[in-house]
Design a protein around this motif. Structure first.
Motif, mmCIF file in Angstrom:
data_model
loop_
_atom_site.group_PDB
_atom_site.id
_atom_site.type_symbol
_atom_site.label_atom_id
_atom_site.label_comp_id
_atom_site.label_asym_id
_atom_site.label_seq_id
_atom_site.Cartn_x
_atom_site.Cartn_y
_atom_site.Cartn_z
ATOM 1 N N GLY A 154 -11.193 -0.710 4.400
ATOM 2 C CA GLY A 154 -10.921 -1.860 3.530
ATOM 3 C C GLY A 154 -10.650 -3.146 4.274
ATOM 4 O O GLY A 154 -10.411 -4.187 3.673
ATOM 5 N N GLN A 190 -7.694 -7.718 4.777
ATOM 6 C CA GLN A 190 -8.246 -7.392 3.462
ATOM 7 C C GLN A 190 -8.317 -8.632 2.581
ATOM 8 O O GLN A 190 -8.926 -8.606 1.523
ATOM 9 C CB GLN A 190 -7.428 -6.300 2.783
ATOM 10 C CG GLN A 190 -5.932 -6.490 2.768
ATOM 11 C CD GLN A 190 -5.197 -5.256 2.247
ATOM 12 O OE1 GLN A 190 -5.514 -4.754 1.178
ATOM 13 N NE2 GLN A 190 -4.245 -4.767 3.004
ATOM 14 N N ASP A 192 -4.198 0.894 2.257
ATOM 15 C CA ASP A 192 -4.594 0.708 0.861
ATOM 16 C C ASP A 192 -3.672 1.521 -0.053
ATOM 17 O O ASP A 192 -2.700 2.140 0.408
ATOM 18 C CB ASP A 192 -6.083 1.053 0.659
ATOM 19 C CG ASP A 192 -6.373 2.516 0.978
ATOM 20 O OD1 ASP A 192 -5.438 3.349 0.929
ATOM 21 O OD2 ASP A 192 -7.539 2.841 1.280
ATOM 22 N N GLY A 211 0.826 -1.202 0.000
ATOM 23 C CA GLY A 211 0.000 0.000 0.000
ATOM 24 C C GLY A 211 0.859 1.251 0.000
ATOM 25 O O GLY A 211 2.073 1.197 -0.217
#
Ligand code: ZN
Length: 465
Positions: A461, A427, A83, A39
């Motif tokens: 997320g 996730q 993310d 990320g």
């Protein structure tokens, strides 16, 4: 840039060394330990106190900055990785790593959330107490992460998982308000048990900053053996037989399949293999008691003989016990060195585990002829790490992940099991959560999220897609 305003304000709250913004400095915090998720983050903040966490959270609230809490970054499901938007602040607890005190009168330990599990174990041992949570990542994982995922590990059979080992929590809420639930009470029936909501919430409701954990008298004797068993059903019979004789002195009971021995032999040449030829199934058993090692080892040997176990390696001293555990604990690393596998962390009712293993493997082979199942784990908890290797062990192996997951998780569901026993959702499994726990269960979970984090800024997320 609004983010410049935010960062300037952040610099008024924390010391310069406690804020990272350079992409090279941030990189290791933006990659999960399985290297599946990379990320980006706006910055990383590592506050040194609950008050600093609260100040950072108030600032993030005012600026609408998403927050990704991070402990040791050892999640198996990408739960601590931001993310790709680059909008989030990683809030690392690594500077809040103190064991604040062992209370031998109450049998509790109070820790900061960034305390490393092994350090907590050591501090308790020095005070002649046992903090029983233990697993492979003990040297690097942090208590806050262990709580956030309700981690289990090797001693759940006797002592329970993090949920059962926790008496109280202090949590900083998304608004920056501090909830002081740091109570050291064995009994406390005062409405909803809020701490249990934060345990297993994977950073989606708030930031755990301190915890009061349960301790036990430190056992003085240990005995361990690795025993060949005809199969998982026989292993279960052996476990129940042992428990009938010595009760909860059985602290661990791990099932290990032949492919695990093969992988460890291949990637750890120096480790002595306990059996030749390698058995299809074996179990690693540990007993703990008070008194001397010798009589406990003798008792274990006697019980194995009475149970009709024909081949077993008994550890005679602490270093031999550690050697046996080393074989078990190197299985995940041996798998990593072997290549990519499709990993599952499943549980079913303990009595159904042998049948699950009988049914699930052939279903996978029927579709993927080259599949090899590497299964091992916590038989006594009905929890196995059930990993599927293909002949292609590159990242290409992930292309069939959804199809293999569907076979495994449908089978788990048929036995009334769970697709995530101790690794959480992160996730990696958000779609799977929505599929298998949809309807009222997911609606209630979303409702809880809404109450704690109405702006949806906490660990976006994760848990929910
Ligand atoms: Zn495990």
């Amino acid at each position: 840039m609004p983010s410049d305003v935010f960062l300037a304000a952040l610099r008024t709250l924390l010391a310069p060394a406690d804020i990272l913004t350079d992409p090279d400095d941030l990189a290791p915090y933006c990659l999960d330990q399985r290297r599946r998720y990379r990320g980006q983050a706006l910055a990383l903040a590592r506050p040194r106190s609950t008050e600093e966490v609260a100040a950072v959270m108030r600032l993030c609230d005012a600026h609408g900055i998403p927050v990704v809490p991070q402990g040791g970054n050892t999640s198996n499901c990408g739960a601590a990785t931001p993310d790709e938007s680059g909008r989030s602040l990683i809030l690392s607890l690594e500077r809040m790593n103190r064991v604040l005190g062992v209370d031998t009168a109450n049998n509790t330990v109070t820790v900061e959330a960034g305390a490393i599990l092994a350090d907590v174990q050591k501090a308790c041992r020095a005070a002649n107490r046992l903090f029983p949570a233990d697993w492979g990542a003990a040297g690097s994982c942090r208590i806050g992460g262990a709580l956030a995922v309700n981690a289990g590990g090797l001693n759940v059979l006797r002592y329970g998982n993090m949920r059962e080992l926790t008496l109280g929590l202090e949590v900083v809420l998304p608004s920056g308000e501090i909830w002081n639930g740091l109570r050291a009470l064995r009994k406390d029936n005062t409405g909803y048990d809020l701490k249990q909501l934060f345990i297993g919430s994977e950073g989606t409701l708030g930031i755990i900053t301190r915890a009061v954990l349960r301790l036990f008298p430190l056992p003085t004797a240990r005995a361990a053996a690795m025993a060949v068993v005809p199969g998982p059903a026989a292993a279960l019979t052996l476990l129940r037989g042992l428990q009938t004789e010595v009760g909860d002195r059985v602290t661990s009971f791990e099932l290990i399949g032949r492919p695990c021995f093969d992988l460890v032999a291949k990637h750890f040449l120096a480790l002595a293999q306990p059996f030749s030829p390698t058995p299809e199934w074996a179990v690693l058993i540990e007993l703990a008691d008070y008194g001397e090692n010798g009589p406990l080892s003798d008792r274990l040997l006697e019980l194995l003989a009475e149970a009709g176990v024909e081949d077993a390696v008994l550890a005679r001293n602490e270093s031999e016990i550690d050697m046996l555990w080393c074989l078990r604990e190197e299985i995940p690393e041996a798998q990593r060195r072997e290549g990519v596998s499709i990993k599952h962390d499943i549980s079913v009712p303990v009595s159904s585990l042998p049948q699950f293993l009988e049914v699930c493997g052939p279903r996978i082979s029927a579709v993927f002829a080259d599949a090899q199942v590497v299964a091992f784990g916590h038989l006594g908890d009905g929890n196995l790490h059930y990993n599927v290797f293909r002949s292609d062990k590159s990242a290409q192996a992930y292309s069939d992940e959804a199809a293999i997951n569907a076979i495994v998780y449908d089978c788990v569901a048929e036995f009334g099991g769970s697709f995530s026993a101790e690794h959480g959702i992160g996730q990696l499994k958000t779609a799977i959560l929505a599929h298998y726990r949809g309807g009222a269960e997911l609606t209630l979970m979303r409702g809880i999220k809404q109450v704690f984090d109405p702006k949806g800024r906490m660990n976006p997320g994760k848990l929910f897609a």
